[in-house]
Write a protein that holds these residues in place. Structure first.
Motif, PDB file in Angstrom:
ATOM      1  N   LEU A 186       0.840  -1.201   0.000  1.00  0.00           N
ATOM      2  CA  LEU A 186       0.000   0.000   0.000  1.00  0.00           C
ATOM      3  C   LEU A 186       0.869   1.242   0.000  1.00  0.00           C
ATOM      4  O   LEU A 186       1.815   1.344   0.775  1.00  0.00           O
ATOM      5  CB  LEU A 186      -0.878  -0.037   1.261  1.00  0.00           C
ATOM      6  CG  LEU A 186      -1.755   1.147   1.629  1.00  0.00           C
ATOM      7  CD1 LEU A 186      -2.848   1.351   0.577  1.00  0.00           C
ATOM      8  CD2 LEU A 186      -2.384   0.907   3.004  1.00  0.00           C
ATOM      9  N   HIS A 188       0.741   5.813  -0.664  1.00  0.00           N
ATOM     10  CA  HIS A 188      -0.051   7.030  -0.808  1.00  0.00           C
ATOM     11  C   HIS A 188       0.908   8.213  -0.645  1.00  0.00           C
ATOM     12  O   HIS A 188       2.082   8.027  -0.330  1.00  0.00           O
ATOM     13  CB  HIS A 188      -1.134   7.073   0.279  1.00  0.00           C
ATOM     14  CG  HIS A 188      -2.463   7.585  -0.188  1.00  0.00           C
ATOM     15  ND1 HIS A 188      -3.618   6.845  -0.119  1.00  0.00           N
ATOM     16  CD2 HIS A 188      -2.823   8.799  -0.719  1.00  0.00           C
ATOM     17  CE1 HIS A 188      -4.629   7.566  -0.583  1.00  0.00           C
ATOM     18  NE2 HIS A 188      -4.169   8.756  -0.943  1.00  0.00           N
ATOM     19  N   SER A 200      -5.882   5.358   3.093  1.00  0.00           N
ATOM     20  CA  SER A 200      -4.884   4.308   3.314  1.00  0.00           C
ATOM     21  C   SER A 200      -4.604   4.092   4.789  1.00  0.00           C
ATOM     22  O   SER A 200      -4.360   2.966   5.224  1.00  0.00           O
ATOM     23  CB  SER A 200      -3.591   4.664   2.572  1.00  0.00           C
ATOM     24  OG  SER A 200      -3.762   4.509   1.175  1.00  0.00           O
ATOM     25  N   TYR A 216       3.594  -0.834   3.956  1.00  0.00           N
ATOM     26  CA  TYR A 216       2.945   0.467   3.777  1.00  0.00           C
ATOM     27  C   TYR A 216       3.990   1.552   3.602  1.00  0.00           C
ATOM     28  O   TYR A 216       4.955   1.615   4.367  1.00  0.00           O
ATOM     29  CB  TYR A 216       2.078   0.766   5.000  1.00  0.00           C
ATOM     30  CG  TYR A 216       1.401   2.116   5.017  1.00  0.00           C
ATOM     31  CD1 TYR A 216       0.634   2.537   3.939  1.00  0.00           C
ATOM     32  CD2 TYR A 216       1.516   2.953   6.120  1.00  0.00           C
ATOM     33  CE1 TYR A 216      -0.003   3.764   3.962  1.00  0.00           C
ATOM     34  CE2 TYR A 216       0.880   4.186   6.165  1.00  0.00           C
ATOM     35  CZ  TYR A 216       0.117   4.592   5.075  1.00  0.00           C
ATOM     36  OH  TYR A 216      -0.510   5.813   5.103  1.00  0.00           O
TER      37      TYR A 216
END
Length: 259
Positions: A186, A188, A200, A216
């Motif tokens: 993930l 962002h 997110s 992340y």
């Protein structure tokens, strides 16, 4: 490389870009490869070309078989087509035809951008309703829409829910995460004003609660829709471009795949 097309049961299309099988050259040469199914963004209004060919070429060059899912948008959704279901059907087709597609059926990832990330995550949360072959082996999410609540992207919300309260609950994916979710990568940016990074962050908290496998990355710079973060897509962000190498190394480690 071979370009192929497959029509889903509702008329939508999967386009595949397939490397030649080099296994015939001898031990160690590539035969079956991991696959990535790309879902471009576009708020469920359209499918962005910026997150189509540039992404396909990038991950083809890194050794994957790459597919693009032309999932339903806009009026098609209002007529009853379901992007989540199309994702499931695409994965099942790839696995059922893995030998012909020179694809490892146990190494098939979804890669979704913005609303395409929402579709990819939606299947990742709800895969059990479609059967064992519909579960992705991994999912890569780039600045995804996650929630239908406070931090949603309004266009995505309106197109996928039509204002229906039950659909708002179903598609608020931070509430739908279970321990069966596949491994998640993930990323962002904090400067994203179209799809706030809280999308997110809310997903991250849910993944942690269920003990999911995830990685992340929150980058500082970059507007929404960065794609490859290069001049080719009009969004050059040198440091944020690191997401590509990070996602690639994460997938290669997960899939035990080396070029």
């Amino acid at each position: 490389m071979e370009r192929i097309e497959h029509i889903l049961s509702d008329g939508k299309k999967v386009i595949g870009y397939i490397h030649e099988n080099l296994g015939k050259l001898g031990k160690g040469a590539y035969g079956l490869r991991p696959a990535i199914v790309v879902l471009p963004g576009g708020g469920y209004s359209y499918r962005s070309v910026r997150e189509n060919e540039p992404i396909v070429l990038e991950f083809l060059s890194r050794g994957y078989q790459v597919f693009v899912l032309e999932y339903a948008c806009g009026e098609e959704i209002r007529k009853g087509l379901v992007p989540e279901r199309e994702c499931a059907e695409a994965l099942i087709w790839i696995r059922e035809n893995s030998e012909a597609l020179d694809t490892d059926k146990d190494k098939v990832a979804l890669m979704g951008f913005s609303a395409g990330g929402h579709a990819a995550l939606s299947l990742s949360c709800h895969h059990e309703k479609y059967g064992l072959q519909a579960r992705p082996d991994a999912v890569v999410l780039a600045y995804p829409v996650v929630t239908m609540g406070e931090y949603t992207h309004q266009g995505t919300h309106d197109n996928i829910t039509g204002g229906d309260k039950e659909k708002e609950k179903y598609y608020s994916l931070e509430t739908q995460v279970t321990s069966s979710i596949p491994p998640v990568f993930l990323w962002h940016t904090t400067q994203d004003r179209s799809v706030p990074p809280m999308n997110s962050i809310s997903l991250l908290l849910s993944l942690e609660k269920v003990g999911a496998v995830y990685e992340y990355h929150m980058f500082q710079k970059g507007k929404h829709g960065l794609s490859t973060c290069r001049n080719e897509v009009g969004s050059p962000e040198e440091r944020t471009e690191a997401w590509i190498a990070l996602a690639d190394s994460w997938l290669k480690d997960l899939f035990s795949f080396r070029q």
